[in-house]
Design a protein around this motif. Structure first.
Motif, PDB file in Angstrom:
ATOM      1  N   VAL A 208       0.860  -1.178   0.000  1.00 18.94           N
ATOM      2  CA  VAL A 208       0.000   0.000   0.000  1.00 18.94           C
ATOM      3  C   VAL A 208       0.900   1.232   0.000  1.00 18.94           C
ATOM      4  CG1 VAL A 208      -1.866   1.216   1.154  1.00 18.94           C
ATOM      5  CG2 VAL A 208      -1.744  -1.286   1.278  1.00 18.94           C
ATOM      6  N   GLY A 209       0.859   1.960  -1.108  1.00 23.71           N
ATOM      7  CA  GLY A 209       1.722   3.121  -1.258  1.00 23.71           C
ATOM      8  C   GLY A 209       2.825   2.848  -2.262  1.00 23.71           C
ATOM      9  N   ALA A 210       3.033   3.790  -3.191  1.00 23.40           N
ATOM     10  CA  ALA A 210       4.011   3.586  -4.258  1.00 23.40           C
ATOM     11  C   ALA A 210       5.072   4.676  -4.244  1.00 23.40           C
ATOM     12  CB  ALA A 210       3.310   3.543  -5.617  1.00 23.40           C
ATOM     13  N   GLY A 211       5.508   5.046  -3.022  1.00 24.46           N
ATOM     14  CA  GLY A 211       6.659   5.923  -2.898  1.00 24.46           C
ATOM     15  C   GLY A 211       7.935   5.108  -2.900  1.00 24.46           C
ATOM     16  N   TYR A 212       9.016   5.691  -2.384  1.00 20.05           N
ATOM     17  CA  TYR A 212      10.308   5.009  -2.413  1.00 20.05           C
ATOM     18  C   TYR A 212      10.248   3.641  -1.754  1.00 20.05           C
ATOM     19  CZ  TYR A 212      12.171   9.608  -3.657  1.00 20.05           C
ATOM     20  OH  TYR A 212      12.420  10.805  -4.294  1.00 20.05           O
TER      21      TYR A 212
ATOM     22  N   ALA B 100      -2.573   7.946  -5.614  1.00 24.75           N
ATOM     23  CA  ALA B 100      -2.110   8.912  -6.615  1.00 24.75           C
ATOM     24  C   ALA B 100      -2.330   8.376  -8.028  1.00 24.75           C
ATOM     25  CB  ALA B 100      -0.643   9.231  -6.399  1.00 24.75           C
ATOM     26  N   PRO B 101      -2.281   9.267  -9.044  1.00 26.63           N
ATOM     27  CA  PRO B 101      -2.489   8.814 -10.424  1.00 26.63           C
ATOM     28  C   PRO B 101      -1.353   7.983 -10.978  1.00 26.63           C
ATOM     29  CG  PRO B 101      -2.034  11.173 -10.359  1.00 26.63           C
ATOM     30  CD  PRO B 101      -2.250  10.750  -8.948  1.00 26.63           C
ATOM     31  N   GLU B 102      -0.141   8.142 -10.440  1.00 20.39           N
ATOM     32  CA  GLU B 102       1.011   7.358 -10.868  1.00 20.39           C
ATOM     33  C   GLU B 102       1.915   7.092  -9.673  1.00 20.39           C
ATOM     34  OE1 GLU B 102       1.332   5.896 -13.584  1.00 20.39           O
ATOM     35  OE2 GLU B 102       0.122   6.988 -15.057  1.00 20.39           O
ATOM     36  N   PRO B 103       2.767   6.058  -9.740  1.00 21.69           N
ATOM     37  CA  PRO B 103       3.724   5.833  -8.657  1.00 21.69           C
ATOM     38  C   PRO B 103       4.696   7.006  -8.515  1.00 21.69           C
ATOM     39  CG  PRO B 103       3.611   3.942 -10.147  1.00 21.69           C
ATOM     40  CD  PRO B 103       2.858   5.050 -10.802  1.00 21.69           C
ATOM     41  N   MET B 104       5.341   7.066  -7.358  1.00 24.67           N
ATOM     42  CA  MET B 104       6.397   8.039  -7.082  1.00 24.67           C
ATOM     43  C   MET B 104       5.891   9.472  -7.213  1.00 24.67           C
ATOM     44  SD  MET B 104       9.018   6.051  -6.416  1.00 24.67           S
ATOM     45  CE  MET B 104      10.434   7.116  -6.497  1.00 24.67           C
ATOM     46  N   THR B 105       5.137   9.916  -6.237  1.00 19.09           N
ATOM     47  CA  THR B 105       4.582  11.263  -6.298  1.00 19.09           C
ATOM     48  C   THR B 105       5.637  12.347  -6.105  1.00 19.09           C
ATOM     49  OG1 THR B 105       3.998  11.125  -3.952  1.00 19.09           O
ATOM     50  CG2 THR B 105       2.288  10.558  -5.566  1.00 19.09           C
TER      51      THR B 105
ATOM     52  N   MET C  86       6.492  11.432 -15.590  1.00 18.89           N
ATOM     53  CA  MET C  86       7.694  10.651 -15.297  1.00 18.89           C
ATOM     54  C   MET C  86       7.344   9.428 -14.460  1.00 18.89           C
ATOM     55  SD  MET C  86      10.007  12.433 -16.881  1.00 18.89           S
ATOM     56  CE  MET C  86      11.673  12.206 -16.263  1.00 18.89           C
ATOM     57  N   GLY C  87       6.373   9.571 -13.563  1.00 20.72           N
ATOM     58  CA  GLY C  87       5.919   8.426 -12.784  1.00 20.72           C
ATOM     59  C   GLY C  87       5.330   7.327 -13.641  1.00 20.72           C
ATOM     60  N   ALA C  88       4.758   7.703 -14.785  1.00 14.56           N
ATOM     61  CA  ALA C  88       4.179   6.704 -15.691  1.00 14.56           C
ATOM     62  C   ALA C  88       5.241   5.735 -16.202  1.00 14.56           C
ATOM     63  CB  ALA C  88       3.494   7.407 -16.864  1.00 14.56           C
TER      64      ALA C  88
ATOM     65  N   VAL D 240      -0.061  -2.935 -10.757  1.00 11.35           N
ATOM     66  CA  VAL D 240      -0.057  -1.592 -10.180  1.00 11.35           C
ATOM     67  C   VAL D 240      -1.457  -0.998 -10.290  1.00 11.35           C
ATOM     68  CG1 VAL D 240       0.990   0.694 -10.254  1.00 11.35           C
ATOM     69  CG2 VAL D 240       2.361  -1.327 -10.839  1.00 11.35           C
ATOM     70  N   ARG D 241      -2.079  -0.711  -9.152  1.00  9.05           N
ATOM     71  CA  ARG D 241      -3.423  -0.128  -9.109  1.00  9.05           C
ATOM     72  C   ARG D 241      -3.311   1.311  -8.597  1.00  9.05           C
ATOM     73  NH1 ARG D 241      -7.371  -4.370  -8.572  1.00  9.05           N
ATOM     74  NH2 ARG D 241      -6.431  -6.270  -9.424  1.00  9.05           N
TER      75      ARG D 241
END
Length: 445
Positions: free
Chosen positions: A145-149, A171-176, A182-184, A197-198
């Motif tokens: 849960v969560g797509a940060g670092y 968020a709309p893409e990982p790594m906010t 760029m996250g795409a 990836v959801r």
């Protein structure tokens, strides 16, 4: 520990240094935990830079498993508890360093404290995840849960253990910390590794079995079976003690300090690390940026001042680097969202280049995005996403940003060149030149 060691180094026997920590370890790399979990690094000993015994041999009175539970600033006393013996302790001080770090965010949803749901912050957390994974059957499912670092790094670690992994993020893409375009790219690379990836999906709860252990994660996009859940939703400053004692906190919840890491209005009280807010040199605002690079520098600054010297912490430009699968990710300065919030007018330059000369067998693609201020031409931020050899280029942008260079000035920088390392025009120079061209008036006049 960097503050304690530095102060002791400067003052020696003239200074008694007592360190209280509720944990079992000292001076370790929390950033390395996902790589230990994934089997890339032996641990936990490999992640420890200096053991408790080494600190004690250097004259520090280090008390592990001892939790500070109250600060009496007027009396100059720290109230603490020995967690193993269950006894209360009292420590007087002339100087107090508040370095309580940060704690993982745990959203207030049903089942979040179930067995099999893990935050990843300290070495004990890493060991708990490894022990849990060892008991899972083939074909087990993991949800991050969560797509940060931490989220993307732990997702890769779970894949290395053979799990079927889903990452859920609001968020709309990982790594906010990147812009969505760029996250795409990170999103696509994660899917290439087999990670589901959801994005745009919030967490609603955790379902458990009869044994109380996690069985599924409930999201806005449906229910996902799960044998293990890892929370990668970031951290918040651990400032409960500071708040109760009346220390000044900023809008992001961290302790506010001056340049010397002293707490204004409280003589003899200092703060450093992930519990404080830092000054962003680009946006001219106070932020919570919990990174080991800043924490170590702040600790050394505080320790120097505690030891009778003089040092300052000059702020940050939000430089960070990571990787997921084979993709390297670097960023510094402001994203478009940050620039708009700060009130800047800006242009955006985007380029695609290669990590080496294009004819070299090792050449891989990299993408660079640059923001520059309209009018002044000053660099505001940069993002780099690409394959091996890409991400450390962000340090060139960070250096230029630190020194308030314009993108036009950057085009003349004397960067190294050899075919195995870069094209003759490095991606940094191409991106700066492209952005500088966008700042020219129509017709080039």
């Amino acid at each position: 520990m960097s503050a304690a060691a530095q102060a002791k180094r400067l003052r020696g026997d003239d200074l008694e240094v007592v360190v209280l920590d509720r944990g079992r370890h000292t001076s370790y790399s929390a950033c390395g935990i996902p790589y230990w979990v994934g089997g890339e690094v032996d641990g936990p000993d490999a992640l420890v830079a200096r053991s408790p015994e080494e600190h004690r041999r250097r004259g520090l009175d280090l008390r592990l498993r001892t939790e500070a539970v109250g600060l009496d600033l007027a009396a100059g006393v720290v109230h603490a508890r020995d967690l193993d013996a269950g006894t209360d302790l009292r420590f007087g001080y002339d100087h107090l360093l508040h370095a309580t770090g940060a704690v993982p965010v745990r959203p207030p949803v049903p089942g979040i404290d179930a067995a099999g749901v893990f935050g990843v912050q300290v070495l004990d957390d890493g060991q708990a995840v490894i022990d849990h994974l060892a008991g899972l059957p083939d074909g087990a499912r993991g949800v991050v849960v969560g797509a940060g670092y931490i989220g993307v790094e732990m997702a890769e670690a779970l894949v290395r253990h053979g799990l079927r992994v889903t990452v859920v993020d609001k968020a709309p893409e990982p790594m906010t910390t990147l812009d969505p375009d760029m996250g795409a790219m990170v999103h696509r690379e994660m899917e290439c590794l087999g990670i589901d990836v959801r994005t745009g999906t919030g967490l609603l709860g955790v379902e458990t079995g009869a044994d109380g252990a996690v069985r599924a994660v409930v999201t806005e996009d449906g229910t996902l079976p799960a044998d293990v859940v890892v929370l990668g939703l970031g951290v918040r400053p651990a400032t409960g003690l500071a708040r109760e004692a009346g220390l000044p906190l900023g809008d992001a919840g961290g302790v506010r300090t001056d340049l010397r890491m002293a707490v204004p209005g409280h003589e003899g009280v200092w703060a450093a690390g992930d519990c404080v807010e830092v000054f962003d040199r680009v946006s001219q605002s106070w932020l919570h940026v919990p990174l080991g690079t800043h924490a170590n520098k702040q600790g050394r600054v505080a320790g120097t001042n505690l030891g009778g010297g003089y040092a300052t912490f000059p702020g940050v430009v939000r430089t960070a680097i990571s990787k997921v699968c084979g993709l390297e990710i670097g960023r510094t300065g402001l994203t478009e969202r940050d620039a708009r919030a700060a009130g800047f007018r800006y242009v955006v330059g985007r380029i695609e280049s290669t990590t080496t000369a294009g004819y070299m067998p090792a050449a891989r693609s990299l993408h660079v995005k640059v923001l520059a201020e309209v009018g002044s031409g000053r660099l505001l931020g940069a993002q780099v996403v690409g394959f091996e050899g890409s991400a450390k280029r962000i340090d060139v942008f960070a250096t230029a940003l630190w020194n308030r260079m314009t993108v036009d000035e950057m085009t003349g920088m004397d960067l190294s060149y050899a075919p195995p390392f870069s094209p003759v025009w490095d991606a940094v120079l191409i991106a700066a030149r492209k952005t500088a061209d966008l700042l020219q008036p129509p017709g080039g006049g």
